[in-house]
Design an enzyme around this catalytic site. Structure first.
Site, short mmCIF file in Angstrom:
data_model
loop_
_atom_site.label_atom_id
_atom_site.label_comp_id
_atom_site.label_asym_id
_atom_site.label_seq_id
_atom_site.Cartn_x
_atom_site.Cartn_y
_atom_site.Cartn_z
N THR B 91 0.85 -1.20 0.00
CA THR B 91 0.00 0.00 0.00
C THR B 91 0.87 1.24 0.00
O THR B 91 0.65 2.19 -0.75
CB THR B 91 -0.92 0.01 1.24
OG1 THR B 91 -1.87 -1.04 1.10
CG2 THR B 91 -1.65 1.34 1.40
N TYR B 144 5.63 -0.58 8.05
CA TYR B 144 5.08 0.78 8.08
C TYR B 144 6.19 1.82 7.94
O TYR B 144 6.14 2.68 7.07
CB TYR B 144 4.34 0.97 9.41
CG TYR B 144 3.63 2.30 9.55
CD1 TYR B 144 2.47 2.58 8.84
CD2 TYR B 144 4.12 3.28 10.42
CE1 TYR B 144 1.82 3.79 8.97
CE2 TYR B 144 3.47 4.49 10.57
CZ TYR B 144 2.32 4.75 9.85
OH TYR B 144 1.67 5.96 10.00
N1 LIG Z 1 -3.18 9.28 13.19
C1 LIG Z 1 -1.91 9.46 13.40
O1 LIG Z 1 -1.49 9.66 14.54
C2 LIG Z 1 -0.95 9.43 12.26
C3 LIG Z 1 0.40 9.72 12.53
C4 LIG Z 1 1.31 9.69 11.48
C5 LIG Z 1 0.88 9.45 10.19
N2 LIG Z 1 -0.42 9.17 9.94
C6 LIG Z 1 -0.80 8.88 8.55
O2 LIG Z 1 -2.01 9.50 8.20
C7 LIG Z 1 -2.77 8.68 7.32
C8 LIG Z 1 -4.16 8.46 7.89
O3 LIG Z 1 -4.05 7.87 9.17
P1 LIG Z 1 -5.34 7.64 10.09
O4 LIG Z 1 -4.90 7.85 11.48
O5 LIG Z 1 -6.47 8.42 9.56
O6 LIG Z 1 -5.54 6.06 9.88
P2 LIG Z 1 -6.86 5.27 9.48
O7 LIG Z 1 -6.49 3.83 9.54
O8 LIG Z 1 -8.01 5.74 10.26
O9 LIG Z 1 -7.09 5.73 7.97
C9 LIG Z 1 -6.45 5.14 6.86
C10 LIG Z 1 -7.47 5.06 5.73
O10 LIG Z 1 -6.82 4.52 4.56
C11 LIG Z 1 -7.64 3.48 4.04
N3 LIG Z 1 -6.76 2.52 3.34
C12 LIG Z 1 -5.83 1.69 3.89
N4 LIG Z 1 -5.24 0.96 2.92
C13 LIG Z 1 -5.80 1.34 1.74
C14 LIG Z 1 -5.61 0.92 0.39
N5 LIG Z 1 -4.72 -0.02 0.05
N6 LIG Z 1 -6.37 1.51 -0.57
C15 LIG Z 1 -7.26 2.47 -0.24
N7 LIG Z 1 -7.49 2.89 1.01
C16 LIG Z 1 -6.76 2.32 2.00
C17 LIG Z 1 -8.34 2.89 5.25
O11 LIG Z 1 -9.50 2.17 4.91
C18 LIG Z 1 -8.63 4.14 6.06
O12 LIG Z 1 -9.83 4.73 5.66
C19 LIG Z 1 -1.98 7.40 7.14
O13 LIG Z 1 -1.23 7.49 5.95
C20 LIG Z 1 -1.05 7.40 8.33
O14 LIG Z 1 0.13 6.70 8.05
C21 LIG Z 1 -1.34 9.15 10.95
#
Ligand SMILES: NC(=O)c1ccc[n+]([C@@H]2O[C@H](COP(=O)([O-])OP(=O)(O)OC[C@H]3O[C@@H](n4cnc5c(N)ncnc54)[C@H](O)[C@@H]3O)[C@@H](O)[C@H]2O)c1
Ligand SMILES: NC(=O)c1ccc[n+]([C@@H]2O[C@H](COP(=O)([O-])OP(=O)(O)OC[C@H]3O[C@@H](n4cnc5c(N)ncnc54)[C@H](O)[C@@H]3O)[C@@H](O)[C@H]2O)c1
Ligand SMILES: O=c1ccn([C@@H]2O[C@H](COP(=O)(O)OP(=O)(O)O)[C@@H](O)[C@H]2O)c(=O)[nH]1
Ligand SMILES: O=c1ccn([C@@H]2O[C@H](COP(=O)(O)OP(=O)(O)O)[C@@H](O)[C@H]2O)c(=O)[nH]1
Ligand SMILES: O=c1ccn([C@@H]2O[C@H](COP(=O)(O)OP(=O)(O)O)[C@@H](O)[C@H]2O)c(=O)[nH]1
Ligand SMILES: O=c1ccn([C@@H]2O[C@H](COP(=O)(O)OP(=O)(O)O)[C@@H](O)[C@H]2O)c(=O)[nH]1
Lengths: 323, 323
Positions: B91, B144
């Protein structure tokens, strides 16, 4: 007799591995797109019933049946891998993914040629396999370094999730005959420069260090690792460390010695000149090879002096042919 | 009004970004495979003429016309991204490759949601964008961490080679409403445990640190960055650092306060218990956000206390509905 697939088998390291495995009587198939390799490196095997050479780019899937895969396909010299950095990182990721998929389907054992570059510009010296590295994720070397790191990640992912039988060799700087004389790496550059009577180009102040192993030692290590039970990453490299400045002197000396023996020593000595240091050039590198010694009983057999002499003679013969 | 594509837009962060961009009047298309996200997070926009929700897995190519891409698709919580580590790294790599290909074709501006995890278990504290990180390339978090690192490598590869207009935000721990209560991250775990009167599970000795930002601050930062000229990686996160032990106390206190106001405070206080620390769990993390401040004029506006209270009320309402 095993069916062995070698990706990047027309390259410098790959072609030596082909030689050794062919001499051991195996059936060998080489996949190569000839980006940095050449058909000539393995042409002596063409027509042999155990040998097959296939033009194929590993970013695309490939199907065959085999028992072992040595996955080497990837440009290795900085000027080559930086030429098209997107392609390099695709080769590393997709090539490894495809070969792991093949290994999973065929239950072949999979060995990846990883690199000391996963340690980047190391703050731990010498480098053991436990060290996590110091790599710039967005610098000019990243396409290669991060490509190899994530290829290792994928490899252990396939081990854990799909029970693929994997081996990971982290190769340190290696030199020897058939190294592309124009690929920009330091050993080939210095030897060709010295043989042509040109100035030896040291980048930076020449105080950065490397440890150079001769290709036959590496091939020993790769074959030992493939056929051992060691599934952890394993360094294979020399622990004989030189500054690049010292190394330039050594190459000059050995080239002069060979020329003297041949009665071709030129009147004037070539000079060492200094050029700018490339961005993110690692300042020190030396392999800690305790693991290879313990798990494989591996040790280097070629001293740098012996190996360099062999390589100088090889390049000299090539250059003389060219004249 | 811009045509904006948001991958992972049905996830925790993505859905808040959707809200903000919809309120600003843009045309928003969400791509999501609903692995960790859910339709319900954006269901309030379904039927709105500016909104579109497409079930699509970003490991496969996708064609559309757009002006800006926010690329967030990727599971973010350790239990989720470790569930299928090969899929996670695919992904990250293939999803980013496809969205960069789309950006190149459409000349859209591309922003990737990277992470403080590119710094791994950091030896530099707080973390600036210049720090190269300390990541285990073959540990359980590698799918990751290395996936995101190589996604950054690809991103700058497309900038340098194909002139794609890129933005890289390195997001630090973020919490808020709509975080999946069962996704295993610390904020959701502690709040749900405290609300249910269960024991709060601190992993290890609780001396490891994190800095938590409220989701609205992050969304501010992402939109500011997308529309700024800053093309270097930019940290967006809190610099308010807590040990996990202290944080457990704070959550417990705030949950009690909210329960007291609602007249629902239980007789007995919930306890803090200790569980084994996960492998390679970073020991400290705090954002150095000087760059975001200088380039974007960005600063956090929500204190952890305010943000937590908001989130506790949200979870409480959800749990009460469930009863
Ligand atoms: N929340 C945090 O603290 C945090 C910190 C650092 C980075 N991030 C980054 O922010 C982004 C969103 O994180 P989040 O906290 O909202 O996580 P989350 O898991 O709630 O959201 C991720 C979304 O991506 C979708 N997804 C996953 N794989 C997919 C694929 N192959 N094709 C299409 N959709 C796909 C999931 O269904 C989900 O809706 C991510 O890239 C994450 O790495 C988040
Ligand atoms: N020589 C060293 O000092 C050294 C050190 C560390 C690691 N390695 C690794 O060992 C391997 C071989 O290195 P080398 O020194 O022989 O380099 P090389 O450039 O001589 O050989 C690489 C071979 O791979 C082929 N190749 C490249 N991209 C390909 C693709 N997409 N599809 C199919 N074939 C492709 C090239 O044509 C070439 O034949 C590489 O994986 C390299 O990263 C080498
Ligand atoms: O003999 C094979 C089997 C698989 N693959 C490729 O290897 C990759 C990973 O294959 P796997 O079966 O692990 O996963 P999936 O096909 O589900 O991606 C895929 O791109 C396949 O096309 C290949 O090149 N040769
Ligand atoms: O003509 C050259 C080529 C390389 N180098 C230096 O030699 C070392 C080894 O370079 P090489 O490209 O062979 O391998 P790597 O940097 O990948 O170890 C590096 O410090 C280079 O800067 C040099 O001084 N002169
Ligand atoms: O509108 C587009 C354009 C490209 N891609 C994908 O993006 C990746 C990279 O595309 P690019 O054109 O850069 O390189 P290619 O690999 O196609 O040469 C490829 O897998 C394409 O299928 C995509 O999903 N949508
Ligand atoms: O129920 C939990 C969940 C997590 N953690 C710890 O809280 C910190 C943050 O974990 P999270 O999974 O939220 O994010 P990340 O480790 O990715 O920063 C880590 O040290 C975890 O070990 C904890 O003590 N109890």
């Amino acid at each position: 007799q095993k069916r062995i697939l070698i990706t990047g088998g027309a390259g410098f390291l790959g072609s030596h591995l082909v030689d050794r495995l062919m001499l051991l009587g195996h059936q060998v198939t080489v996949l190569d797109n000839f980006f940095t390799g050449a058909k000539t490196t393995v042409s002596h095997w063409i027509g042999h019933p155990n040998f097959e050479l296939v033009r194929h780019d590993v970013v695309n899937p490939y199907m065959t049946e085999c028992d072992q895969i040595y996955h080497l396909a990837c440009p290795a010299s900085p000027p080559h891998y930086q030429y098209n950095s997107i392609k390099t990182v695709k080769t590393s990721f997709l090539g490894t993914l495809n070969m792991l998929g093949l290994a999973k389907r065929t239950k072949a054992r999979f060995l990846i040629a990883s690199t000391s570059e996963v340690y980047g510009d190391p703050e731990v010296h010498p480098q053991t396999e436990e060290y996590w590295g110091n790599v710039n994720p967005i610098g000019p070397r990243a396409c290669y370094d991060e490509g190899k790191r994530v290829a290792e990640t994928l490899t252990y992912g396939y081990q854990n999730q799909n029970n693929v039988d994997v081996r990971v060799v982290r190769i340190f700087n290696t030199y020897g005959p058939r190294m592309n004389p124009f690929d920009g790496r330091v050993v080939s550059n210095f030897i060709v420069q010295a043989l042509k009577g040109e100035d030896l180009t040291v980048y930076g102040d020449g105080k950065q260090t490397r440890s150079f192993q001769f290709v036959h030692d590496l091939v020993d290590g790769m074959i030992l690792l493939m056929n051992s039970d060691e599934t952890r990453p394993t360094n294979v490299g020399s622990s004989d460390e030189f500054t690049i400045g010292e190394f330039a002197e050594l190459v000059r000396e050995i080239v002069e010695k060979v020329q003297e023996e041949d009665g071709s020593k030129p009147a004037k000595q070539c000079k060492v000149i200094y050029k700018p240091i490339p961005v993110d050039d690692p300042k020190q590198r030396r392999a800690d090879t305790s693991r290879a010694k313990e798990s494989l009983g591996w040790e280097t057999r070629w001293s740098v002096r012996m190996g360099l002499e062999e390589m100088v003679r090889y390049y000299k013969a090539k250059l003389d042919e060219g004249n």
